[in-house]
Enzyme design. Sequence first.
Site, PDB file in Angstrom:
ATOM      1  N   GLU A 100      23.293  74.511  73.805  1.00  0.00           N
ATOM      2  CA  GLU A 100      23.434  74.673  72.361  1.00  0.00           C
ATOM      3  C   GLU A 100      22.116  75.143  71.752  1.00  0.00           C
ATOM      4  O   GLU A 100      21.044  74.611  72.064  1.00  0.00           O
ATOM      5  CB  GLU A 100      23.845  73.319  71.771  1.00  0.00           C
ATOM      6  CG  GLU A 100      24.035  73.290  70.271  1.00  0.00           C
ATOM      7  CD  GLU A 100      24.480  71.921  69.784  1.00  0.00           C
ATOM      8  OE1 GLU A 100      24.842  71.805  68.605  1.00  0.00           O
ATOM      9  OE2 GLU A 100      24.448  70.957  70.595  1.00  0.00           O
TER      10      GLU A 100
ATOM     11  N   LYS B 122      30.397  76.083  65.623  1.00  0.00           N
ATOM     12  CA  LYS B 122      30.610  74.655  65.886  1.00  0.00           C
ATOM     13  C   LYS B 122      31.476  74.065  64.784  1.00  0.00           C
ATOM     14  O   LYS B 122      31.264  74.326  63.598  1.00  0.00           O
ATOM     15  CB  LYS B 122      29.258  73.942  65.952  1.00  0.00           C
ATOM     16  CG  LYS B 122      29.323  72.493  66.412  1.00  0.00           C
ATOM     17  CD  LYS B 122      27.914  71.949  66.636  1.00  0.00           C
ATOM     18  CE  LYS B 122      27.930  70.528  67.176  1.00  0.00           C
ATOM     19  NZ  LYS B 122      26.567  70.027  67.472  1.00  0.00           N
TER      20      LYS B 122
ATOM     21  N   CYS C 233      29.039  70.951  71.828  1.00  0.00           N
ATOM     22  CA  CYS C 233      28.553  69.579  71.836  1.00  0.00           C
ATOM     23  C   CYS C 233      29.483  68.565  71.149  1.00  0.00           C
ATOM     24  O   CYS C 233      30.449  68.114  71.741  1.00  0.00           O
ATOM     25  CB  CYS C 233      27.150  69.515  71.230  1.00  0.00           C
ATOM     26  SG  CYS C 233      26.256  68.012  71.690  1.00  0.00           S
TER      27      CYS C 233
END
Length: 677
Positions: free
Chosen positions: A50, A119, A178
């Site tokens: 990330e 994200k 994540c």
Amino acid sequence: MNVSDHHRHGFYRVTVSAPEVSVANPAANAKETVAAACAADDSDLIVFPELGLSGYSCGDLFASQSLLNASLQALARVAGETAHLPALLVVGLPLRVVTSLMNVAAVVHGGRVLGIVPKTFLPNYREFYEQRHFQAASPSDPKAVFLGENTSLGENTVPFGTDLLFAHGEAVVSVEICEDLWVPIPPSCEAAMAGANVIANLSASNETIGKAQWRRDLVVSQSGRLIAGYAYASAAAGESTSDLVFGGHGMIAENGTLLGESRRVGDGGDPIVLMQTDLTRDIDIQRLAHDRRVVGSFDDWRGSHQPDFRRIEAPLGLSATREERLCRFVDPHPFVPSDDATREERCAEIIAIQTAGLVKRLTRLPEELPLAIGVSGGLDSTLALMVAVQAVNHLKRDPGCIHGLLLPGFGTTTRTFENAKRLTELLGITQQVIDTRELALSAFRCLDHAPLGLELDDAITVETLQESLQALPDDARDLVFENVQARLRTFLLMSRGFVLGTGDLSEQALGWSTYNGDHMSMYNVNASVPKTLVRDLVKHAAEVRGHGELSDVLIAIAETPITPELLPPSSDGSIRQNTEETVGPYELHDFFLYHFVRGGCGRSKLLYLAKAAVFHQSYSDELIERTLDTFLRRFFQNQFKRNCVPDGPKVGSVSLSPRGDWRMPADADVDAFLEEG
């Protein structure tokens, strides 16, 4: 092994890589990313951490135009300098989207950015404060973003959104970042419903006590829930350590199994700080497709909600440097754990399942009804007998209610008979010895049959026939001679009481039994136990339940060659009929059984896997192929026997019960399966 076999058999090579990071230095990070990608130049998919191009721990520097511009230039450099690679690259960076700043993953292939995925869930608790810097993905996001004119990316407007799938050969890749994995319903759930079978996760997960196991559980369970591959790449120790340490934990999982994990800070290994980590494994896309077809409930959710995703195609290429070896462990004994502790735990669990099944069945029968079992001194009957004793003990019944029949015939050897006799004595069950040879001789005469070619005149006795049979060549065969004896044994057992069967899963697969002979019983506790595991179960019984002489007898039985003892011993009294010399090694048969039934593999892939596995013995390619063809032919030829097997408990993921796991017509043709590959 042709390099094209790798893709032909559905294997998709994935690398998760955490290069050394220089915080807030995208140019340096691009250089390391390119180097890591080129080092993994035989991979199909390379996943980086990330915000890897900027560094995850930049803090308020993320608002800087200089950092954002440099990150885009770094992306352009990665795309340009990896254009020669066949792989999809997934790299993380901060990106301006309209007026917002977003934490995104860019999917790169052939020098181009194919798409960008933002994200969805931004952690803002305890040590995380991503909402301070970034905007989460939302339905109002644009469907495409303009990457700017002052980069070398060529087509600067690229698809944008959480609804992107990247088709790459048989693989369909989806991306989440994540925290997306740590929420109740991760975005990858919808992606899988839309067809994704490989999930790439770019992460920056810091190390704290116990967190690695939680992280591992999430990755493995999500891969199992989605029946997918899952590639997880987390930031390494090169990130800032102002308040956190990042461990570089990389993992690759497939349908609930961890294929491998990288080194990480705190893993108990060498304490040198890990500035970079990487891991490569092959994901079996064809196996995933098979399992999704079999598990019908996987698609049930689609009935009420069909996710709408955009599909971006990328050609699947081959690197000239691709290694011939398979980058995954091919377990040569898929039914038997290699780890001692796991194997002992597995054995205890199996015996408990077998015992529980028999206990329930016995509670529905009159207590005075004997439990009859043929005790041969071989592996299968010994396992069934140990389970029977445990079940009777649980019910607090006298072990004498178990009637162990020793039924020596023309093929019985002194070794097996003495082991069987001593075993029944030590266990305290009722023992009865019935010499079946006189009955068999009468049957041969009634059938006007010449056993193994020996004509029966009035002067022939059991003793003289035994002597004549043992003098015959070792390759003498007579199916009627074998079947008569097997059915006589079953006749005697059935006339004694409730018969406990002893045949195992491998014998069912190969049809290695006499129809309505040892094929039949009232209940079979070994029904789904493969031959390669039976020996370990008997050894487990010797260690856990045996003591002194009982343990010695069980070990002696475990070391006895596998044989039905239906053909006469050799002239020196040794076992003539070795099953594995006739049909091939059970080690191979059980390997083929697992991958054929559980994985849906065809002949060519079975051979590919078998030649990649390391067995106890070294088998020639010719023996492997011959044994596989024997397995396929016998498996198809003997479905008629499996269609009417007795009840028995399922203990593992592979079962051939016609009432549960395996249904096929008894008259199916094997031709297409033999000709494939």
